[in-house]
Design a protein around this motif. Structure first.
Motif, PDB file in Angstrom:
ATOM      1  N   PRO A  55       0.844  -1.202   0.000  1.00  0.00           N
ATOM      2  CA  PRO A  55       0.000   0.000   0.000  1.00  0.00           C
ATOM      3  C   PRO A  55       0.876   1.247   0.000  1.00  0.00           C
ATOM      4  CG  PRO A  55      -0.328  -1.318   2.025  1.00  0.00           C
ATOM      5  CD  PRO A  55       0.846  -1.889   1.303  1.00  0.00           C
ATOM      6  N   ALA A  61      -3.459   3.134  -1.617  1.00  0.00           N
ATOM      7  CA  ALA A  61      -3.783   2.294  -2.773  1.00  0.00           C
ATOM      8  C   ALA A  61      -2.606   1.352  -3.012  1.00  0.00           C
ATOM      9  CB  ALA A  61      -4.029   3.169  -4.006  1.00  0.00           C
ATOM     10  N   TRP A  62      -2.833   0.238  -3.697  1.00  0.00           N
ATOM     11  CA  TRP A  62      -1.741  -0.682  -4.004  1.00  0.00           C
ATOM     12  C   TRP A  62      -0.749  -0.020  -4.947  1.00  0.00           C
ATOM     13  CZ3 TRP A  62      -1.608  -4.343  -0.682  1.00  0.00           C
ATOM     14  CH2 TRP A  62      -2.766  -4.993  -0.238  1.00  0.00           C
ATOM     15  N   SER A  87     -12.154   0.995  -0.687  1.00  0.00           N
ATOM     16  CA  SER A  87     -11.192  -0.016  -1.131  1.00  0.00           C
ATOM     17  C   SER A  87     -10.586   0.375  -2.469  1.00  0.00           C
ATOM     18  CB  SER A  87     -11.899  -1.360  -1.295  1.00  0.00           C
ATOM     19  OG  SER A  87     -12.846  -1.244  -2.338  1.00  0.00           O
ATOM     20  N   TRP A  88      -9.561  -0.343  -2.814  1.00  0.00           N
ATOM     21  CA  TRP A  88      -8.885  -0.204  -4.094  1.00  0.00           C
ATOM     22  C   TRP A  88      -9.863  -0.471  -5.253  1.00  0.00           C
ATOM     23  CZ3 TRP A  88      -7.389  -4.807  -6.965  1.00  0.00           C
ATOM     24  CH2 TRP A  88      -6.572  -4.549  -8.053  1.00  0.00           C
ATOM     25  N   VAL A 106      -7.482   5.580   0.358  1.00  0.00           N
ATOM     26  CA  VAL A 106      -8.168   4.298   0.547  1.00  0.00           C
ATOM     27  C   VAL A 106      -8.311   4.024   2.042  1.00  0.00           C
ATOM     28  CG1 VAL A 106      -8.127   1.822   0.099  1.00  0.00           C
ATOM     29  CG2 VAL A 106      -7.289   3.413  -1.648  1.00  0.00           C
TER      30      VAL A 106
ATOM     31  N   HIS B  29      -7.371  -8.503  -4.491  1.00  0.00           N
ATOM     32  CA  HIS B  29      -7.288  -7.780  -3.219  1.00  0.00           C
ATOM     33  C   HIS B  29      -7.246  -8.768  -2.053  1.00  0.00           C
ATOM     34  CE1 HIS B  29      -7.810  -4.127  -0.878  1.00  0.00           C
ATOM     35  NE2 HIS B  29      -8.709  -4.749  -0.142  1.00  0.00           N
TER      36      HIS B  29
END
Lengths: 199, 199
Positions: A55, A61-62, A87-88, A106, B29
């Motif tokens: 993250p 976010a990823w 969430s993403w 996020v 995810h």
């Protein structure tokens, strides 16, 4: 069925979201039917993704390890807007509308006391810190699910931000009540982000 | 999205059946959110399943390596009946009815020239061999999908078996036309296997 390794695999697959009990056998069959190289590649990729995808320390976010975050460091994005998503996947739903060019945050879920999710489980505190330390941020858009928990979380965040003299907006109520962002169609999401209202 | 490892993972997950494009992000995810031990266990289990779960050399259902096949070696099963199914999942659908106590033969699909699946891609030849070499087998029940391809495959198998002086039956036409076995409810499958008709 006396195939213990297969039963174990089924049990682990059942924990994966969207693999209902009927589909899980087809998925297990798919993996057993792969050739050795394909399966080794799949496992390698999962482990590499786990290792390399982390993250972002700012927006959560990823992002790929060792590279900078796609959203936070883009010069094409409006640095004055931060959109708060659960969430993403919800972030991706907003990106798909092509109607938003700001930054993201996020949250990691919504406050839900029944499931033991308090504000400290989410990235609310880092959001407040972020807004305080970046004077470029002028507006926070709260884009959470239109559920009781989502509304409560939005109100909680708005109260925390009020002292920072910042505009706090929420998605327009054009979203069908009870729906999730990820499951909505493109146009509904686009309208909701365009018609955001002051909290 | 500039996260190459994550994009690769999404691409591999998209090949898994029942992970539609919308669900695939949630599944990715899920894997990224697992802790290291859980993910290592998942991968280990997949590779171990691939290594230890093999098709039975007689009926082609999945079995644990080094142990004997659940179905073929059970003394409680009627050795005079063999039920021919497309897949392991269809076998499980029949088992769930608790209305069948014979043996199985997993075909691996149906003949489908458009998809390049000829009789030699399936386990039809081993089925004929099996019926010839086990005089205990008195009846072959063909339990394939109620589709054009399924019917054609049933007729093809029935013709091969006719010279062996064996009773060949098929599922009752109580099955809704166009449906697959795996997707049908328990009672419909039960009726269809009870009312099997002579071909």
């Amino acid at each position: 069925m006396n195939v213990p390794t297969l039963n174990q695999l089924i049990r682990v697959l059942q924990q994966v979201p969207y693999l209902a009990s009927k589909n899980v056998y087809k998925v297990a069959h798919h993996f057993l039917n792969m050739n050795d190289e394909q399966l080794a590649y799949f496992c390698q990729l999962l482990l590499r993704a786990k290792e390399n995808v982390i993250p972002c320390s700012i927006c959560f976010a990823w992002q790929e390890r060792e590279t900078s975050c796609t959203w936070c460091t883009s010069s094409k994005r409006d640095q004055s807007l931060v959109c708060v998503v659960e969430s993403w996947q919800d972030l991706l739903a907003i990106e798909k509308t092509e109607g938003y060019k700001g930054l993201y945050h996020v949250l990691g879920g919504v406050v839900c006391p029944l499931e033991g999710i308090g504000p400290e489980e989410l990235t609310i505190e880092p959001l407040i810190q972020r807004v305080s330390s970046y004077p470029s941020i002028k507006e926070v858009i709260i884009a959470l699910s239109q559920t009781a928990e989502g509304e409560a979380t939005a109100t909680y965040i708005a109260r925390q931000l009020v002292s920072l003299d910042i505009k706090v907006t929420a998605l327009a109520q054009g979203m069908p009540v009870g729906s999730s962002l990820e499951g909505s169609d493109r146009l509904t999401v686009y309208r909701a982000i365009s018609d955001r209202r002051v909290l």
